[in-house]
Design a protein around this motif. Structure first.
Motif, PDB file in Angstrom:
ATOM      1  N   THR A   6       0.713  -0.702  -0.094  1.00  0.00           N
ATOM      2  CA  THR A   6      -0.216  -0.110  -0.207  1.00  0.00           C
ATOM      3  C   THR A   6       1.052   0.969   0.021  1.00  0.00           C
ATOM      4  O   THR A   6       2.191   1.418  -0.050  1.00  0.00           O
ATOM      5  N   THR A   9      -0.343   7.047   2.262  1.00  0.00           N
ATOM      6  CA  THR A   9      -1.649   7.158   2.830  1.00  0.00           C
ATOM      7  C   THR A   9      -2.734   6.842   3.168  1.00  0.00           C
ATOM      8  O   THR A   9      -2.926   7.257   4.066  1.00  0.00           O
ATOM      9  N   ILE A  86      -4.418   4.274  -2.039  1.00  0.00           N
ATOM     10  CA  ILE A  86      -5.635   5.361  -2.436  1.00  0.00           C
ATOM     11  C   ILE A  86      -6.378   4.941  -3.388  1.00  0.00           C
ATOM     12  O   ILE A  86      -6.725   4.939  -5.042  1.00  0.00           O
ATOM     13  N   THR A 117      -8.628   6.625   1.373  1.00  0.00           N
ATOM     14  CA  THR A 117      -7.350   7.043   1.890  1.00  0.00           C
ATOM     15  C   THR A 117      -7.490   6.862   3.405  1.00  0.00           C
ATOM     16  O   THR A 117      -8.419   6.563   4.731  1.00  0.00           O
ATOM     17  N   LEU A 121      -8.355   3.744   4.287  1.00  0.00           N
ATOM     18  CA  LEU A 121      -7.566   2.655   4.325  1.00  0.00           C
ATOM     19  C   LEU A 121      -6.686   1.657   5.033  1.00  0.00           C
ATOM     20  O   LEU A 121      -6.807   0.639   4.813  1.00  0.00           O
TER      21      LEU A 121
END
Length: 269
Positions: A6, A9, A86, A117, A121
């Protein structure tokens, strides 16, 4: 083994990334012509002061080369890759990841546009880890996350709308509403985009009351206002009798939201 990838963010710290088996790909940001990598949270030094004093600000998604390198190294080591991105409506990161996954091929990489996000996320990264640990395959986990993303909600307020206007992440909102009437815009991430959903005078009460009793994995997120974040965390824990996580947000999102953002993300059961 399935490895989660990932971008920065997701607001993970280094210890969490190691514990969750997450490979972190940093975004970059530029202040007055000087470019910096966004590190794990709590490793970005005095970024708030530097953002506040900068005359020009910009952000950039990780380059394609970073994902080519990451995906190649992981697949050559025998791993499968679940890449959680994101929102594609907030960044071009997802497009870069998808290109790299197609180029490397082999069926061992799955890229998911999370349509969120920050805290949202982060919630999906944790959920993916739980699914993988429960024995779900790469494809099964990706499909479950795609189903789950609509149940992840985010609500936040900012003190100044100008950073969002400047970044182009939000349509026009009357600035005078915030400055003259001393109220705050209430914003959410809906279908991957930041949209306004009202104005509030009591931001803590509004954020607290928005989280339903059946909410799971609740995350209070903030940039500068840690005292306000702790107050919101305490309110939620007292009302819901649940543990609420506290997550700082890094410089890339701070440039787009302003440093006085405070909010909450949760997953609806």
């Amino acid at each position: 083994m399935i490895v989660i990838v990932t971008d920065s963010t997701a607001c993970l710290n280094r210890q969490e990334a190691q514990k969750l088996g997450v490979t972190h790909v940093p975004m970059t940001y530029t202040l007055d012509g000087s470019t910096h990598r966004e590190h794990f949270v709590e490793e970005n030094a005095d970024y708030i002061e530097r953002i506040q004093s900068a005359k020009t600000l910009a952000t950039s998604q990780p380059p394609i080369a970073a994902y080519i390198k990451t995906f190649t190294e992981l697949t050559q080591a025998g791993h499968q890759v679940l890449c959680l991105s994101i929102s594609s409506r907030l960044s071009g990161t997802y497009a870069n990841e998808a290109v790299c996954a197609r180029e490397i091929g082999g069926g061992n990489i799955r890229v998911v546009d999370t349509l969120t996000t920050a805290g949202g996320l982060y919630i999906l990264v944790r959920a993916a880890r739980e699914l993988i640990d429960a024995g779900y395959s790469l494809e099964e986990t990706a499909s479950k996350i795609e189903e789950m993303r609509s149940s992840v909600k985010t609500l936040f307020t900012v003190e100044d709308m100008e950073p969002l206007r400047r970044s182009g992440r939000l349509g026009p909102v009357r600035q005078s509403v915030c400055t003259v009437l001393n109220v705050r815009p209430l914003l959410t991430c809906r279908e991957g985009a930041v949209v306004s959903c009202g104005m509030v005078r009591e931001q803590m009460r509004a954020l607290d009351q928005a989280v339903p009793e059946n909410a799971g994995c609740i995350v209070v997120q903030y940039i500068r206002n840690i005292n306000g974040a702790r107050q919101l965390q305490h309110r939620l824990e007292s009302r819901l009798n649940k543990t609420v996580l506290l997550r700082p947000i890094g410089p890339v999102l701070a440039i787009h939201l302003g440093v006085d953002m405070i909010g909450v993300a949760w997953r609806e059961s």
